[in-house]
Design a protein around this motif. Structure first.
Motif, PDB file in Angstrom:
ATOM      1  N   UNK A  13      40.267  60.615  26.849  1.00 33.91           N
ATOM      2  CA  UNK A  13      40.056  60.693  28.288  1.00 33.91           C
ATOM      3  C   UNK A  13      40.212  62.116  28.813  1.00 33.91           C
ATOM      4  N   UNK A  14      39.553  62.359  29.941  1.00 30.11           N
ATOM      5  CA  UNK A  14      39.620  63.647  30.631  1.00 30.11           C
ATOM      6  C   UNK A  14      40.058  63.387  32.068  1.00 30.11           C
ATOM      7  N   UNK A  15      40.703  64.372  32.702  1.00 32.09           N
ATOM      8  CA  UNK A  15      41.049  64.159  34.112  1.00 32.09           C
ATOM      9  C   UNK A  15      39.797  64.134  34.991  1.00 32.09           C
ATOM     10  N   UNK A  16      39.787  63.244  35.920  1.00 33.28           N
ATOM     11  CA  UNK A  16      38.690  63.172  36.884  1.00 33.28           C
ATOM     12  C   UNK A  16      39.072  64.021  38.091  1.00 33.28           C
ATOM     13  N   UNK A  29      31.106  67.832  47.939  1.00 27.69           N
ATOM     14  CA  UNK A  29      32.006  67.505  46.829  1.00 27.69           C
ATOM     15  C   UNK A  29      31.265  66.691  45.790  1.00 27.69           C
ATOM     16  N   UNK A  30      31.627  66.897  44.530  1.00 27.61           N
ATOM     17  CA  UNK A  30      31.143  65.977  43.503  1.00 27.61           C
ATOM     18  C   UNK A  30      32.289  65.669  42.554  1.00 27.61           C
ATOM     19  N   UNK A  31      32.165  64.527  41.910  1.00 23.80           N
ATOM     20  CA  UNK A  31      33.171  64.056  40.968  1.00 23.80           C
ATOM     21  C   UNK A  31      32.782  64.541  39.579  1.00 23.80           C
ATOM     22  N   UNK A  32      33.710  65.143  38.873  1.00 25.64           N
ATOM     23  CA  UNK A  32      33.408  65.492  37.484  1.00 25.64           C
ATOM     24  C   UNK A  32      34.626  65.242  36.589  1.00 25.64           C
ATOM     25  N   UNK A  33      34.331  65.137  35.312  1.00 29.98           N
ATOM     26  CA  UNK A  33      35.411  64.991  34.327  1.00 29.98           C
ATOM     27  C   UNK A  33      35.240  65.980  33.179  1.00 29.98           C
ATOM     28  N   UNK A  34      34.121  66.696  33.175  1.00 35.97           N
ATOM     29  CA  UNK A  34      33.892  67.657  32.099  1.00 35.97           C
ATOM     30  C   UNK A  34      34.458  69.014  32.510  1.00 35.97           C
ATOM     31  N   UNK A  49      31.641  71.574  33.961  1.00 36.04           N
ATOM     32  CA  UNK A  49      30.282  71.366  33.455  1.00 36.04           C
ATOM     33  C   UNK A  49      29.487  70.498  34.416  1.00 36.04           C
ATOM     34  N   UNK A  50      28.463  71.097  35.017  1.00 30.28           N
ATOM     35  CA  UNK A  50      27.668  70.375  36.032  1.00 30.28           C
ATOM     36  C   UNK A  50      26.209  70.281  35.599  1.00 30.28           C
ATOM     37  N   UNK A 151      54.509  70.755  38.718  1.00 27.42           N
ATOM     38  CA  UNK A 151      53.723  69.548  38.985  1.00 27.42           C
ATOM     39  C   UNK A 151      54.131  68.457  38.000  1.00 27.42           C
ATOM     40  N   UNK A 152      54.403  67.290  38.549  1.00 33.05           N
ATOM     41  CA  UNK A 152      54.834  66.135  37.764  1.00 33.05           C
ATOM     42  C   UNK A 152      53.670  65.128  37.790  1.00 33.05           C
ATOM     43  N   UNK A 153      52.955  65.024  36.676  1.00 29.53           N
ATOM     44  CA  UNK A 153      51.735  64.199  36.679  1.00 29.53           C
ATOM     45  C   UNK A 153      52.023  62.704  36.843  1.00 29.53           C
ATOM     46  N   UNK A 154      53.262  62.310  36.587  1.00 27.58           N
ATOM     47  CA  UNK A 154      53.622  60.918  36.875  1.00 27.58           C
ATOM     48  C   UNK A 154      53.528  60.665  38.384  1.00 27.58           C
ATOM     49  N   UNK A 155      53.832  61.708  39.169  1.00 25.51           N
ATOM     50  CA  UNK A 155      53.764  61.589  40.633  1.00 25.51           C
ATOM     51  C   UNK A 155      52.339  61.804  41.141  1.00 25.51           C
ATOM     52  N   UNK A 156      51.563  62.633  40.445  1.00 23.88           N
ATOM     53  CA  UNK A 156      50.165  62.869  40.845  1.00 23.88           C
ATOM     54  C   UNK A 156      49.325  61.596  40.645  1.00 23.88           C
ATOM     55  N   UNK A 157      49.639  60.860  39.609  1.00 30.28           N
ATOM     56  CA  UNK A 157      48.894  59.639  39.232  1.00 30.28           C
ATOM     57  C   UNK A 157      47.374  59.931  39.119  1.00 30.28           C
ATOM     58  N   UNK A 158      47.002  60.818  38.170  1.00 30.96           N
ATOM     59  CA  UNK A 158      45.590  61.201  38.035  1.00 30.96           C
ATOM     60  C   UNK A 158      44.729  60.056  37.518  1.00 30.96           C
ATOM     61  N   UNK A 159      43.438  60.216  37.711  1.00 30.84           N
ATOM     62  CA  UNK A 159      42.467  59.251  37.193  1.00 30.84           C
ATOM     63  C   UNK A 159      41.941  59.817  35.879  1.00 30.84           C
ATOM     64  N   UNK A 160      42.139  59.112  34.805  1.00 28.71           N
ATOM     65  CA  UNK A 160      41.665  59.579  33.502  1.00 28.71           C
ATOM     66  C   UNK A 160      40.337  58.897  33.177  1.00 28.71           C
ATOM     67  N   UNK A 161      39.366  59.719  32.847  1.00 33.06           N
ATOM     68  CA  UNK A 161      37.978  59.249  32.709  1.00 33.06           C
ATOM     69  C   UNK A 161      37.639  58.955  31.249  1.00 33.06           C
ATOM     70  N   UNK A 162      37.114  57.787  31.016  1.00 30.54           N
ATOM     71  CA  UNK A 162      36.718  57.322  29.676  1.00 30.54           C
ATOM     72  C   UNK A 162      35.214  57.062  29.716  1.00 30.54           C
ATOM     73  N   UNK A 163      34.433  58.015  29.223  1.00 32.53           N
ATOM     74  CA  UNK A 163      32.968  57.881  29.262  1.00 32.53           C
ATOM     75  C   UNK A 163      32.457  56.735  28.386  1.00 32.53           C
TER      76      UNK A 163
END
Ligand SMILES: Cc1cc2nc3c(=O)[nH]c(=O)nc-3n(C[C@H](O)[C@H](O)[C@H](O)COP(=O)(O)O)c2cc1C
Length: 193
Positions: A13-16, A29-34, A49-50, A151-163
């Protein structure tokens, strides 16, 4: 038995993230994970990467800047939607409350707990995609997502992208310390502490 998957990119996975630009005078704005880390040091360089067909690319070329914003789990619907509509047809400038940092052309999203503004350093031109390499000029985080000043990523709660499976995943629990958990094995191999 290994199955050959035909040179599939399995780097997930990659961060979204939400990339911010200004196109024709309006924030977009656009959403990317690359995304990638290009130079971890000083200065810090990152890559995005766009696909060339996207509207956002014009803004990055014009202003030589972009922002990277980390949405939290509670922004999953918005994030997915931003990744399904183009500024070519739909004005996305009013979707978020914005703030500005040092660079013109890199609007940042207040609701995203972590933001970075980047000055364009280089563009790598691939047949279908442009990889924009940016120097991070400033980074911001909500105090609520910091622990001990970092930065504490447990608190950020990022979206992990699974292509491959087209899913957003959430972060799990940390279970080992980096540059630490391997020390016992290193000692047995090299004698180094
Ligand atoms: C979860 C997700 C991840 C995406 N990742 C990328 C990506 O890494 N690179 C890319 O070029 N487009 C990616 N997209 C597609 C763009 O976000 C989408 O085409 C967007 O509408 C382009 O907006 P624009 O034309 O306003 O720039 C992704 C979309 C989603 C939903």
């Amino acid at each position: 038995m290994k199955k050959n998957l035909d040179a599939a990119n399995l780097l997930y996975p990659m961060p979204t993230v939400l990339v911010g630009t200004v196109v024709k005078g309006r924030p977009n704005f656009l959403t990317i994970a690359h995304v990638g880390i290009m130079n971890h040091g000083h200065p810090q360089y990152v890559s995005i990467g766009l696909a060339k067909i996207h509207y956002s690319n014009q803004g990055i070329h014009e202003h030589k800047a972009f922002s990277i914003n980390f949405p939290s789990e509670d922004m999953v619907e918005l994030t997915d939607c931003v990744g399904m509509i183009s500024g070519k047809k739909t004005d996305k400038s009013g979707m978020f409350e914005l703030f500005e940092g040092e660079l013109a052309g890199a609007p940042m999203i207040v609701r995203c707990p972590v933001n970075m503004e980047c000055r364009l350093h280089d563009v790598v031109d691939f047949p279908t995609h442009e990889v924009f390499i940016g120097e991070i000029v400033a980074s911001y985080a909500d105090e609520e997502v910091l622990t001990g000043g970092v930065v504490d990523y447990a608190k950020v709660r990022p979206l992990l992208f699974d292509m491959p499976r087209r899913k957003y995943w959430r972060l799990g629990e940390p279970f080992a310390d980096c540059w630490s958990v391997g020390k016992r094995l290193r000692r047995s191999l090299t004698g180094e502490d």
